[in-house]
Write an enzyme that holds these catalytic residues in place. Sequence first.
Site, PDB file in Angstrom:
ATOM      1  N   ASN A  39      70.293 -34.712  28.274  1.00  0.00           N
ATOM      2  CA  ASN A  39      70.640 -33.585  27.395  1.00  0.00           C
ATOM      3  C   ASN A  39      71.508 -32.551  28.112  1.00  0.00           C
ATOM      4  O   ASN A  39      72.579 -32.179  27.638  1.00  0.00           O
ATOM      5  CB  ASN A  39      69.357 -32.929  26.867  1.00  0.00           C
ATOM      6  CG  ASN A  39      69.640 -31.656  26.086  1.00  0.00           C
ATOM      7  OD1 ASN A  39      69.836 -30.596  26.660  1.00  0.00           O
ATOM      8  ND2 ASN A  39      69.699 -31.763  24.775  1.00  0.00           N
ATOM      9  N   LYS A  59      53.192 -23.931  32.389  1.00  0.00           N
ATOM     10  CA  LYS A  59      53.637 -25.332  32.352  1.00  0.00           C
ATOM     11  C   LYS A  59      52.413 -26.186  32.065  1.00  0.00           C
ATOM     12  O   LYS A  59      51.288 -25.801  32.399  1.00  0.00           O
ATOM     13  CB  LYS A  59      54.227 -25.739  33.702  1.00  0.00           C
ATOM     14  CG  LYS A  59      55.222 -26.872  33.612  1.00  0.00           C
ATOM     15  CD  LYS A  59      56.540 -26.388  33.058  1.00  0.00           C
ATOM     16  CE  LYS A  59      57.623 -27.427  33.096  1.00  0.00           C
ATOM     17  NZ  LYS A  59      58.898 -26.887  32.649  1.00  0.00           N
ATOM     18  N   LYS A  88      55.315 -18.734  29.005  1.00  0.00           N
ATOM     19  CA  LYS A  88      56.265 -19.647  28.365  1.00  0.00           C
ATOM     20  C   LYS A  88      56.542 -20.813  29.280  1.00  0.00           C
ATOM     21  O   LYS A  88      56.764 -20.620  30.477  1.00  0.00           O
ATOM     22  CB  LYS A  88      57.577 -18.872  28.113  1.00  0.00           C
ATOM     23  CG  LYS A  88      58.601 -19.644  27.322  1.00  0.00           C
ATOM     24  CD  LYS A  88      58.496 -19.333  25.858  1.00  0.00           C
ATOM     25  CE  LYS A  88      59.296 -20.271  24.989  1.00  0.00           C
ATOM     26  NZ  LYS A  88      58.719 -21.591  24.839  1.00  0.00           N
TER      27      LYS A  88
END
Length: 411
Positions: free
Chosen positions: A216, A102, A66
Site C-alpha cells: 500500500n 498497538k 491510537k
Amino acid sequence: MNALAATNRNFRLASRLLGLDSKLEKSLLIPFREIKVECTIPKDDGTLATYVGFRVQHDNARGPMKGGIRYHPEVEPDEVNALAQLMTWKTAVANIPYGGAKGGIGCDPAELSVSELERLTRVFTQKIHDLIGVQTDVPAPDMGTGPQTMAWILDEYSKFHGHSPAVVTGKPIDLGGSLGRDAATGRGVLFATEALLKEHGKSVSGQRFVIQGFGNVGSWAAQLISEKGGIVVAVSDITGAIKNGNGLDIPSLLKHSREHRGVKGFHGGDPIDPKSILVEDCDVLVPAALGGVINRENANEIKAKFIVEAANHPTDPEADEILKKRGVVILPDIFANSGGVTVSYFEWVQNIQGFMWDEEKVNNELRTYMTKGFKDVKDMCKTHNCDLRMGAFTLAVNRVARATILRGWEA
C-alpha cells in the site's frame, strides 16, 4: 538491536537533551495498560480453536490512545510494546490529540476462512469492548487486517455501546471511513519528501528514487512521486525487484502488480537481486517494507543522499551513525510515515461531527499537517543542535512530557 531497544534508546537520548528527570522519564516509558485475552471460536469444521489476543495501551496524556490491530502468527510482545510506544511519539510529532497503542491476535489469517476471521474478530471485541472507545482507545487496521475487520469491530462494539462509528478508523467508506485514507501514508511520504527536498533547494521533479516495498505505502508513494515528476528507477516487493535507469513506467507497473500479485516479470525493467535494491544508485531511497533493513552490513554501500523512512524502524542505530558520518540525511519514520495516522485522526473527527469531508479537503489538511510537522522538527533540530531523528524525538517527548506535567501525573 530490536525495535523496542532502538525506540527506548532514541527516547532516552531525547530525554537527556530535554533534561527530563529520571522519575518522569520512567513514567513516560511504562505502558498505561497491557491487556491479554483468550479468544476461543468454533472453526468451520466444528472443532474449537483458541487464540491469544492482546492490546498494549501506552500513553493517554494527550488524548485517546491510537494504534493498529494486527493478525500475525508471530506476535512478539516486545515488538508490540515498541510499536505502541512509537505511536505515542508519532501522534505527538504530528500534533494530533492522541497517545499510542498497538494490539492484535496471534493467528495466521491466510489459514482462516472469512467466517472464522469474523468470529475471531467479534470474540476479541467482546473481550476488550470496555477497554476501547471513542475517547479511550481507537484501533485501526495493521498487518493482516483491513477495512472489513474494522467493520466487524464497529458492529460488535455498537451492540454494547450503541452506534459508534468513531471507535475505529480505516473503516469502509460506506460505514464512515474517510476518503483519501487508502493513499494517506503514501501521500504523507510525498509531502514529507517535498518538505525535506525544499529545505535543500530541490524539488521532487527530476530526482531519482528507489522504493523498497510495493504494498500500500510503497505503491502509492511511487505513483504520487512519479506524478510530481520524480523518476522511480527501481522498486522491489516480496516477489522480486526491477530496475530501469531511465525510470519505470509506474502506471504500467501498478497494473502489472495488480494482475500478477507482484512486480516480478514486469517487462518495463530489468530484474535485479532484491537484496541489492537498497544500494542502487539514486538521490532518494524510500524503504517502505520491513524494519531493520538498513544495517551496518549495507550502510556504507548506500548511494542515496536522502533516506525517507516510509516503513517503521527500517534503519538500525549502528547504520544511523554510519550514514550520519557520510552526510546522508535521514527523514525518520515517526514523521515520514505519519500520514496514515493523521488521516485516521481526520476520519475520527468526521465521525464525531457527523460531517464528512471531500477528498480534496482531506489531502489539503494532510499537506498542512505534514508541512507544519517538518517545520516543528527542524526548529527542534536548531534548538538542540541535532539530526532530524533526534529533532523528531525531542519534539514528541517534550509534548508528551508537558501534557503529563500539566495533568499533575509526574511521579
